[in-house]
Write a protein that holds these residues in place. Structure first.
Motif, PDB file in Angstrom:
ATOM      1  N   ALA A 142      55.671  -2.431  48.870  1.00 49.63           N
ATOM      2  CA  ALA A 142      55.552  -3.826  49.282  1.00 49.63           C
ATOM      3  C   ALA A 142      54.980  -3.986  50.686  1.00 49.63           C
ATOM      4  O   ALA A 142      54.227  -4.931  50.947  1.00 49.63           O
ATOM      5  CB  ALA A 142      56.915  -4.514  49.204  1.00 49.63           C
ATOM      6  N   VAL A 143      55.321  -3.068  51.601  1.00 48.58           N
ATOM      7  CA  VAL A 143      54.967  -3.292  53.009  1.00 48.58           C
ATOM      8  C   VAL A 143      53.764  -2.477  53.464  1.00 48.58           C
ATOM      9  O   VAL A 143      53.323  -2.618  54.616  1.00 48.58           O
ATOM     10  CB  VAL A 143      56.162  -2.996  53.940  1.00 48.58           C
ATOM     11  N   THR A 144      53.209  -1.621  52.593  1.00 48.75           N
ATOM     12  CA  THR A 144      52.036  -0.840  52.993  1.00 48.75           C
ATOM     13  C   THR A 144      50.941  -0.947  51.940  1.00 48.75           C
ATOM     14  O   THR A 144      51.182  -1.265  50.783  1.00 48.75           O
ATOM     15  CB  THR A 144      52.379   0.652  53.185  1.00 48.75           C
ATOM     16  N   ARG A 145      49.740  -0.653  52.399  1.00 48.51           N
ATOM     17  CA  ARG A 145      48.618  -0.392  51.499  1.00 48.51           C
ATOM     18  C   ARG A 145      48.301   1.094  51.617  1.00 48.51           C
ATOM     19  O   ARG A 145      48.509   1.692  52.663  1.00 48.51           O
ATOM     20  CB  ARG A 145      47.403  -1.237  51.897  1.00 48.51           C
ATOM     21  N   ARG A 146      47.811   1.695  50.554  1.00 48.54           N
ATOM     22  CA  ARG A 146      47.661   3.138  50.520  1.00 48.54           C
ATOM     23  C   ARG A 146      46.209   3.552  50.289  1.00 48.54           C
ATOM     24  O   ARG A 146      45.544   3.036  49.398  1.00 48.54           O
ATOM     25  CB  ARG A 146      48.565   3.728  49.419  1.00 48.54           C
ATOM     26  N   ASP A 147      45.764   4.479  51.099  1.00 47.50           N
ATOM     27  CA  ASP A 147      44.446   5.091  50.951  1.00 47.50           C
ATOM     28  C   ASP A 147      44.676   6.589  50.854  1.00 47.50           C
ATOM     29  O   ASP A 147      44.761   7.284  51.867  1.00 47.50           O
ATOM     30  CB  ASP A 147      43.564   4.733  52.150  1.00 47.50           C
ATOM     31  N   TRP A 148      44.826   7.079  49.649  1.00 44.54           N
ATOM     32  CA  TRP A 148      45.212   8.457  49.392  1.00 44.54           C
ATOM     33  C   TRP A 148      44.065   9.230  48.764  1.00 44.54           C
ATOM     34  O   TRP A 148      43.317   8.694  47.932  1.00 44.54           O
ATOM     35  CB  TRP A 148      46.396   8.516  48.424  1.00 44.54           C
ATOM     36  N   ALA A 149      43.956  10.501  49.106  1.00 47.73           N
ATOM     37  CA  ALA A 149      42.940  11.365  48.504  1.00 47.73           C
ATOM     38  C   ALA A 149      43.414  12.812  48.563  1.00 47.73           C
ATOM     39  O   ALA A 149      44.282  13.163  49.366  1.00 47.73           O
ATOM     40  CB  ALA A 149      41.604  11.212  49.230  1.00 47.73           C
ATOM     41  N   GLY A 150      42.825  13.623  47.710  1.00 45.65           N
ATOM     42  CA  GLY A 150      43.105  15.057  47.743  1.00 45.65           C
ATOM     43  C   GLY A 150      44.252  15.506  46.872  1.00 45.65           C
ATOM     44  O   GLY A 150      44.653  16.671  46.936  1.00 45.65           O
ATOM     45  N   GLY A 151      44.794  14.613  46.040  1.00 45.46           N
ATOM     46  CA  GLY A 151      45.910  14.993  45.186  1.00 45.46           C
ATOM     47  C   GLY A 151      45.594  16.138  44.245  1.00 45.46           C
ATOM     48  O   GLY A 151      46.495  16.871  43.820  1.00 45.46           O
ATOM     49  N   GLU A 152      44.291  16.327  43.966  1.00 42.69           N
ATOM     50  CA  GLU A 152      43.904  17.415  43.070  1.00 42.69           C
ATOM     51  C   GLU A 152      44.164  18.786  43.674  1.00 42.69           C
ATOM     52  O   GLU A 152      44.157  19.805  42.961  1.00 42.69           O
ATOM     53  CB  GLU A 152      42.425  17.294  42.684  1.00 42.69           C
ATOM     54  N   HIS A 153      44.404  18.848  44.980  1.00 41.73           N
ATOM     55  CA  HIS A 153      44.668  20.131  45.631  1.00 41.73           C
ATOM     56  C   HIS A 153      46.136  20.553  45.519  1.00 41.73           C
ATOM     57  O   HIS A 153      46.470  21.679  45.903  1.00 41.73           O
ATOM     58  CB  HIS A 153      44.266  20.060  47.100  1.00 41.73           C
ATOM     59  N   LEU A 154      46.996  19.674  45.040  1.00 39.03           N
ATOM     60  CA  LEU A 154      48.393  20.038  44.844  1.00 39.03           C
ATOM     61  C   LEU A 154      48.501  20.878  43.581  1.00 39.03           C
ATOM     62  O   LEU A 154      48.055  20.455  42.511  1.00 39.03           O
ATOM     63  CB  LEU A 154      49.255  18.776  44.719  1.00 39.03           C
ATOM     64  N   PRO A 155      49.056  22.082  43.662  1.00 39.96           N
ATOM     65  CA  PRO A 155      49.082  22.974  42.495  1.00 39.96           C
ATOM     66  C   PRO A 155      49.782  22.347  41.290  1.00 39.96           C
ATOM     67  O   PRO A 155      50.813  21.685  41.431  1.00 39.96           O
ATOM     68  CB  PRO A 155      49.855  24.195  43.000  1.00 39.96           C
ATOM     69  N   ALA A 156      49.211  22.573  40.119  1.00 33.73           N
ATOM     70  CA  ALA A 156      49.787  22.026  38.896  1.00 33.73           C
ATOM     71  C   ALA A 156      51.048  22.777  38.491  1.00 33.73           C
ATOM     72  O   ALA A 156      51.937  22.216  37.845  1.00 33.73           O
ATOM     73  CB  ALA A 156      48.759  22.076  37.762  1.00 33.73           C
ATOM     74  N   GLU A 157      51.148  24.032  38.875  1.00 33.08           N
ATOM     75  CA  GLU A 157      52.289  24.853  38.503  1.00 33.08           C
ATOM     76  C   GLU A 157      52.739  25.689  39.693  1.00 33.08           C
ATOM     77  O   GLU A 157      51.947  26.032  40.570  1.00 33.08           O
ATOM     78  CB  GLU A 157      51.943  25.778  37.326  1.00 33.08           C
ATOM     79  N   GLY A 158      54.016  26.038  39.692  1.00 30.88           N
ATOM     80  CA  GLY A 158      54.560  26.920  40.714  1.00 30.88           C
ATOM     81  C   GLY A 158      54.893  26.197  42.002  1.00 30.88           C
ATOM     82  O   GLY A 158      54.464  25.069  42.244  1.00 30.88           O
ATOM     83  N   GLY A 159      55.694  26.870  42.819  1.00 34.66           N
ATOM     84  CA  GLY A 159      56.080  26.298  44.093  1.00 34.66           C
ATOM     85  C   GLY A 159      54.970  26.404  45.118  1.00 34.66           C
ATOM     86  O   GLY A 159      54.090  27.267  45.017  1.00 34.66           O
ATOM     87  N   PHE A 160      55.011  25.539  46.101  1.00 32.18           N
ATOM     88  CA  PHE A 160      54.007  25.578  47.161  1.00 32.18           C
ATOM     89  C   PHE A 160      54.565  24.885  48.399  1.00 32.18           C
ATOM     90  O   PHE A 160      55.598  24.221  48.353  1.00 32.18           O
ATOM     91  CB  PHE A 160      52.693  24.929  46.721  1.00 32.18           C
ATOM     92  N   ILE A 161      53.874  25.092  49.501  1.00 30.12           N
ATOM     93  CA  ILE A 161      54.263  24.522  50.787  1.00 30.12           C
ATOM     94  C   ILE A 161      53.266  23.436  51.160  1.00 30.12           C
ATOM     95  O   ILE A 161      52.051  23.639  51.052  1.00 30.12           O
ATOM     96  CB  ILE A 161      54.278  25.612  51.873  1.00 30.12           C
ATOM     97  N   VAL A 162      53.768  22.294  51.585  1.00 32.78           N
ATOM     98  CA  VAL A 162      52.931  21.247  52.164  1.00 32.78           C
ATOM     99  C   VAL A 162      53.198  21.232  53.659  1.00 32.78           C
ATOM    100  O   VAL A 162      54.349  21.120  54.090  1.00 32.78           O
ATOM    101  CB  VAL A 162      53.239  19.872  51.547  1.00 32.78           C
ATOM    102  N   ALA A 163      52.153  21.365  54.450  1.00 34.17           N
ATOM    103  CA  ALA A 163      52.261  21.321  55.905  1.00 34.17           C
ATOM    104  C   ALA A 163      51.516  20.094  56.401  1.00 34.17           C
ATOM    105  O   ALA A 163      50.343  19.896  56.057  1.00 34.17           O
ATOM    106  CB  ALA A 163      51.682  22.584  56.523  1.00 34.17           C
ATOM    107  N   ALA A 164      52.195  19.249  57.181  1.00 36.04           N
ATOM    108  CA  ALA A 164      51.614  17.976  57.597  1.00 36.04           C
ATOM    109  C   ALA A 164      51.825  17.721  59.079  1.00 36.04           C
ATOM    110  O   ALA A 164      52.695  18.317  59.715  1.00 36.04           O
ATOM    111  CB  ALA A 164      52.228  16.833  56.783  1.00 36.04           C
ATOM    112  N   ASN A 165      51.023  16.818  59.623  1.00 40.86           N
ATOM    113  CA  ASN A 165      51.175  16.406  61.020  1.00 40.86           C
ATOM    114  C   ASN A 165      52.357  15.463  61.161  1.00 40.86           C
ATOM    115  O   ASN A 165      52.841  14.873  60.188  1.00 40.86           O
ATOM    116  CB  ASN A 165      49.889  15.763  61.533  1.00 40.86           C
ATOM    117  N   HIS A 166      52.827  15.316  62.421  1.00 40.60           N
ATOM    118  CA  HIS A 166      54.067  14.569  62.671  1.00 40.60           C
ATOM    119  C   HIS A 166      53.904  13.748  63.948  1.00 40.60           C
ATOM    120  O   HIS A 166      53.832  14.304  65.039  1.00 40.60           O
ATOM    121  CB  HIS A 166      55.219  15.561  62.818  1.00 40.60           C
TER     122      HIS A 166
END
Length: 244
Positions: free
Chosen positions: A30-54
């Motif tokens: 409700a309070v944001t609009r979203r401009d997202w890209a790159g979801g295809e890089h998230l692995p379809a299977e298995g565990g993985f690490i996401v590292a992001a800025n803060h």
């Protein structure tokens, strides 16, 4: 605005996690609009690490929104002090988040727990800087080598994710939110997994941990430069503990 149809979770979650998603996601919608890209890089299977800025107290929430809607509800590495806060600590434990014990005899516990989680197929999210960036222009600063150590010890891929816009909801160190009626745009860009192949055979080498972390932070910064359309600093900001 990028439209992402929410995907079902690929993980079994405690009821409290489902409750948190049910309570928080509609508010963010409700309070944001979203401009997202790159979801295809998230692995379809298995565990993985996401590292992001803060750079904002709320950017873990906006990152979680991105990951939840792509079918990968994250399990965060969070400061152990947060687990000591009444109510919040109990909630974090029930949500199965992972405490990080810094500069203590339990400092290795988070690595063990995070490694077990990612090897069990979960998405582990980490802000490698460990605190809000001290860079005056909100670029990522130099990180401690924990993310590199986790990546090499677990063998899991590391997906760099840059995000921008959470500071319009709550600025760094701000006590009050911004103008939510303006529905600020939340940009998130995931990149391809960081190439650590030449370091994988050195999981116990501190120099390899540092090099892996440097590559991961460089990848995050490069993604953020795309989002911002700006050139990052030549060298990341160095934060001294106890300093500004």
């Amino acid at each position: 605005m990028t439209v992402v149809r929410r995907q079902p979770s690929r993980h079994d979650l405690p009821w409290s996690y489902h409750a948190a998603i049910g309570a928080i996601r509609p508010v963010l919608q409700a309070v944001t609009r979203r401009d997202w890209a790159g979801g295809e890089h998230l692995p379809a299977e298995g565990g993985f690490i996401v590292a992001a800025n803060h750079y904002s107290e709320v950017d873990p929430v906006t990152l979680a929104h991105f990951l939840v809607d792509h079918g990968h509800p994250p399990f965060f590495l969070a400061k152990s002090s947060l687990f000591e806060v009444p109510v919040l600590g109990a909630a974090l434990n029930h949500l199965q988040q992972v405490p990080v014990y810094r500069a203590s005899s339990r400092a290795g516990d988070a690595l063990v727990a995070a490694r077990e989680a990612v090897q069990g197929g979960r998405c582990i999210a980490i802000m490698p800087e460990g605190t809000l960036t001290r860079d005056p222009d909100l670029w990522p600063m130099r990180a401690k080598p924990g993310v590199g150590r986790l990546a090499l010890s677990s063998g899991a891929p590391v997906v760099p994710v840059a995000q921008w816009g959470a500071q319009r909801i709550l600025g760094r160190y701000a006590r009050r939110p911004g103008n939510l009626f303006a529905r600020p745009v939340q940009q998130v860009l995931a990149g391809p997994a960081v190439d650590l192949s030449d370091l994988r055979d050195r999981p116990d080498d501190p120099r390899a941990h540092t090099e892996a972390t440097t590559r991961i932070m460089a990848a995050i910064t490069a993604q953020l430069a795309i989002l911002r359309g700006e050139q990052p600093p030549e060298r990341p900001h160095e934060h001294q503990e106890g300093g500004g």
